[in-house]
Design a protein around this motif. Structure first.
Motif, PDB file in Angstrom:
ATOM      1  N   UNK A 138       0.869  -1.184   0.000  1.00  0.00           N
ATOM      2  CA  UNK A 138       0.000   0.000   0.000  1.00  0.00           C
ATOM      3  C   UNK A 138       0.900   1.226   0.000  1.00  0.00           C
ATOM      4  N   UNK A 139       0.896   2.019  -1.053  1.00  0.00           N
ATOM      5  CA  UNK A 139       1.748   3.215  -1.102  1.00  0.00           C
ATOM      6  C   UNK A 139       1.287   4.267  -0.101  1.00  0.00           C
ATOM      7  N   UNK A 140       2.196   5.142   0.280  1.00  0.00           N
ATOM      8  CA  UNK A 140       1.882   6.182   1.270  1.00  0.00           C
ATOM      9  C   UNK A 140       0.696   7.034   0.838  1.00  0.00           C
ATOM     10  N   UNK A 141       0.604   7.301  -0.458  1.00  0.00           N
ATOM     11  CA  UNK A 141      -0.465   8.172  -0.957  1.00  0.00           C
ATOM     12  C   UNK A 141      -1.851   7.562  -0.745  1.00  0.00           C
ATOM     13  N   UNK A 142      -1.918   6.228  -0.596  1.00  0.00           N
ATOM     14  CA  UNK A 142      -3.214   5.554  -0.451  1.00  0.00           C
ATOM     15  C   UNK A 142      -3.579   5.257   1.004  1.00  0.00           C
ATOM     16  N   UNK A 143      -2.656   5.504   1.943  1.00  0.00           N
ATOM     17  CA  UNK A 143      -2.909   5.142   3.339  1.00  0.00           C
ATOM     18  C   UNK A 143      -4.105   5.876   3.936  1.00  0.00           C
ATOM     19  N   UNK A 144      -4.341   7.120   3.480  1.00  0.00           N
ATOM     20  CA  UNK A 144      -5.456   7.896   4.038  1.00  0.00           C
ATOM     21  C   UNK A 144      -6.813   7.307   3.672  1.00  0.00           C
ATOM     22  N   UNK A 145      -6.846   6.398   2.710  1.00  0.00           N
ATOM     23  CA  UNK A 145      -8.116   5.777   2.322  1.00  0.00           C
ATOM     24  C   UNK A 145      -8.497   4.593   3.171  1.00  0.00           C
ATOM     25  N   UNK A 146      -7.671   4.267   4.166  1.00  0.00           N
ATOM     26  CA  UNK A 146      -7.946   3.129   5.043  1.00  0.00           C
ATOM     27  C   UNK A 146      -8.203   3.611   6.468  1.00  0.00           C
ATOM     28  N   UNK A 147      -8.915   2.778   7.210  1.00  0.00           N
ATOM     29  CA  UNK A 147      -9.123   3.038   8.640  1.00  0.00           C
ATOM     30  C   UNK A 147      -8.101   2.244   9.440  1.00  0.00           C
ATOM     31  N   UNK A 148      -7.448   2.920  10.366  1.00  0.00           N
ATOM     32  CA  UNK A 148      -6.397   2.301  11.172  1.00  0.00           C
ATOM     33  C   UNK A 148      -7.018   1.500  12.309  1.00  0.00           C
TER      34      UNK A 148
END
Length: 228
Positions: free
Chosen positions: A47-57
């Motif tokens: 998962x690239x850094x640019x896509x991390x905001x699209x996930x829930x931690x």
């Protein structure tokens, strides 16, 4: 138990069954295992850094038999402080010791029927077991109380007695309220209302009797004073 490890997931908000189990961090983002649904095999992914905001931690820290769940990176960093989980465990064990000093108050039959009715009104398919009752009535701390087996056996006997008299039905070792149980509780409430009304009337009659006697005594005294 001396376990001490973390489990971190990146969850798709639209479908929580789809998630990435994080294995490692890289300069480009995250590497892990992608699960498309619960029970399905996972696949290696990045998962690239640019896509991390699209996930829930979602992270869980397993430590000495306890689990600490966090839902944000900030909470995760705070919970990673060595002293914090130790303090939480110490406090929890202290509260458990205090809880264990108090006896587990047992519900009587009518209160138990009221409990089943209240739960069934909220959830028409409500059913439970003696172990389930222990948790619902006393929280999870009931499982570590010295009287847990005694109280569990008490509720098992009570639930079986309800089955024998028709107030509850048992299916796959789980108990649920029957229509007869609702009727029985309604009968009890009506009888209890009549008893309270009768007691109120008896109390009123008692006070009226005292008042009449008092009035008679006053009249007799006044007559005594006025007779020459």
């Amino acid at each position: 138990m001396a376990n001490d490890f973390y489990e971190i997931h990146l969850v798709e908000p639209a479908d929580p069954d789809k998630n990435v189990l994080v294995r490692s961090l890289t300069s480009h983002g995250v590497e892990g295992v992608y699960f498309n649904a619960t029970g399905e095999p996972g696949y290696d992914c990045s998962v690239p850094k640019a896509s991390l905001s699209g996930y829930r931690f979602d992270a869980t820290h397993y430590f000495r038999g306890y689990s600490f769940q966090t839902t944000s990176p900030g909470q995760f960093l705070l919970s990673s402080l060595p002293a914090l989980p130790r303090f939480i465990i110490w406090r929890d064990r202290l509260e458990q010791k205090r809880f264990n000093r108090r006896p587990l108050v047992r519900e009587d039959r009518i209160d138990m029927l009221r409990f089943f009715l209240a739960k069934t009104i909220k959830n028409g398919s409500f059913r439970t077991t003696p172990i389930g009752l222990l948790e619902m009535l006393y929280s999870r701390r009931g499982f570590l109380h010295p009287e847990r087996e005694l109280v569990t056996n008490y509720y098992r006997l009570m639930l079986d007695s309800f089955v024998a008299t028709g107030e509850l039905l048992v299916e796959n070792h789980s108990y649920r309220l029957s229509p007869h149980g609702v009727a029985r509780l309604a009968e009890f409430e009506l009888e209890n209302k009549r008893f309270k009304e009768s007691s109120r009337q008896q109390t009123l009659i008692g006070w009226l009797t005292i008042a009449i006697v008092a009035i008679g005594a006053v009249q007799a005294y006044v007559t005594y004073l006025t007779v020459p």
